[in-house]
Motif scaffolding. Structure first.
Motif, PDB file in Angstrom:
ATOM      1  N   THR A 170       0.838  -1.193   0.000  1.00  0.00           N
ATOM      2  CA  THR A 170       0.000   0.000   0.000  1.00  0.00           C
ATOM      3  C   THR A 170       0.874   1.245   0.000  1.00  0.00           C
ATOM      4  N   THR A 171       0.547   2.166  -0.896  1.00  0.00           N
ATOM      5  CA  THR A 171       1.232   3.450  -0.980  1.00  0.00           C
ATOM      6  C   THR A 171       0.214   4.546  -0.711  1.00  0.00           C
ATOM      7  N   VAL A 172       0.561   5.469   0.197  1.00  0.00           N
ATOM      8  CA  VAL A 172      -0.302   6.604   0.509  1.00  0.00           C
ATOM      9  C   VAL A 172       0.457   7.872   0.139  1.00  0.00           C
ATOM     10  N   LYS A 173      -0.160   8.704  -0.745  1.00  0.00           N
ATOM     11  CA  LYS A 173       0.492   9.926  -1.211  1.00  0.00           C
ATOM     12  C   LYS A 173      -0.447  11.122  -1.056  1.00  0.00           C
ATOM     13  N   ASN A 174       0.103  12.255  -0.616  1.00  0.00           N
ATOM     14  CA  ASN A 174      -0.629  13.527  -0.565  1.00  0.00           C
ATOM     15  C   ASN A 174      -2.009  13.387   0.068  1.00  0.00           C
ATOM     16  N   SER A 175      -2.102  12.659   1.154  1.00  0.00           N
ATOM     17  CA  SER A 175      -3.377  12.403   1.810  1.00  0.00           C
ATOM     18  C   SER A 175      -3.375  12.960   3.222  1.00  0.00           C
ATOM     19  N   LYS A 176      -4.581  13.178   3.770  1.00  0.00           N
ATOM     20  CA  LYS A 176      -4.732  13.653   5.137  1.00  0.00           C
ATOM     21  C   LYS A 176      -5.532  12.637   5.930  1.00  0.00           C
ATOM     22  N   ILE A 177      -4.969  12.230   7.044  1.00  0.00           N
ATOM     23  CA  ILE A 177      -5.634  11.312   7.963  1.00  0.00           C
ATOM     24  C   ILE A 177      -5.639  12.030   9.309  1.00  0.00           C
ATOM     25  N   ILE A 178      -6.779  12.696   9.616  1.00  0.00           N
ATOM     26  CA  ILE A 178      -6.811  13.556  10.802  1.00  0.00           C
ATOM     27  C   ILE A 178      -8.110  13.404  11.596  1.00  0.00           C
ATOM     28  N   ASN A 179      -8.000  13.686  12.887  1.00  0.00           N
ATOM     29  CA  ASN A 179      -9.131  13.725  13.801  1.00  0.00           C
ATOM     30  C   ASN A 179      -9.915  12.414  13.852  1.00  0.00           C
ATOM     31  N   ASN A 180      -9.181  11.311  13.879  1.00  0.00           N
ATOM     32  CA  ASN A 180      -9.794   9.981  13.975  1.00  0.00           C
ATOM     33  C   ASN A 180      -9.482   9.376  15.333  1.00  0.00           C
ATOM     34  N   THR A 181     -10.360   8.497  15.803  1.00  0.00           N
ATOM     35  CA  THR A 181     -10.152   7.808  17.069  1.00  0.00           C
ATOM     36  C   THR A 181     -10.074   6.314  16.794  1.00  0.00           C
ATOM     37  N   VAL A 182      -8.999   5.687  17.233  1.00  0.00           N
ATOM     38  CA  VAL A 182      -8.805   4.253  17.026  1.00  0.00           C
ATOM     39  C   VAL A 182      -8.549   3.612  18.388  1.00  0.00           C
TER      40      VAL A 182
END
Length: 186
Positions: A170-182
């Motif tokens: 898996t490649t993640v580019k130019n993405s935002k992963i914010i304000n999540n609860t895990v």
């Protein structure tokens, strides 16, 4: 192919919350090129399948679609085709994983195929009952090849192991992963 005339005017909706095997579309045929474009899936209850459930070896394009309040064991979509899957310009909003274990809250990709997610928003995906899901996006097969580009994953919550849980490349580019609860599984 399912193509709406304009993105805001075609709304697909169900009223059932009792059928455990009814999403909007289910196919496991081979040799088919399938696409969904400019569609709004609203209030779809998929039970043990996703709103879109596609297998076989078919290529799949999901372009400029909105999924709002779609619920199933697999969140919004379960994809197990070995073909090339492109999800582009989509919004997945208020998606819910409703089983007590081993699902996903938005996208469940189950094959050794190729998954490309681009210019897509996933907001408020959650696990709504006890148990656990693997992730907002779950890439289950070690032979999978996934690319997430310009994907925003925000405000997701629930008993999940990860935002993106992958056993494939898996490649993640130019993405935002914010304000999540895990919080993890309970």
């Amino acid at each position: 192919n399912f193509v709406g005339e304009s993105k805001d005017n075609v709304i697909l909706k169900t009223t059932s919350t009792t059928n455990t095997n009814a999403g909007f579309f289910d196919m496991s045929s081979s040799g088919v090129v399938l696409s969904f474009k400019n569609l709004n899936f609203v209030d779809i209850f998929g039970g043990n399948v996703g709103t879109i459930n596609v297998g076989g070896d078919s290529n799949l394009d999901i372009i400029d679609c909105t999924f709002d309040n779609c619920q199933s064991k697999y969140g919004t979509m379960r994809i197990f085709t070995t073909g090339i899957v492109n999800i582009e310009g989509c919004k997945i909003l208020n998606s819910k994983e409703i089983s007590n274990n081993k699902g996903a809250t938005a996208i469940y990709f189950q094959s050794a195929g190729t998954l490309n997610i681009k210019d897509t928003i996933i907001d408020k995906a959650e696990n709504t009952i006890s148990g656990y899901s693997y992730g907002v996006i779950y890439i289950q097969n070690g032979g999978a090849n996934a690319t997430l580009e310009n994907v925003n994953i925000t405000n997701c919550d629930g008993n999940t192991y990860a935002i993106i849980y992958t056993v494939g490349k898996t490649t993640v580019k130019n993405s935002k992963i914010i304000n999540n609860t895990v919080p993890g599984a309970n």
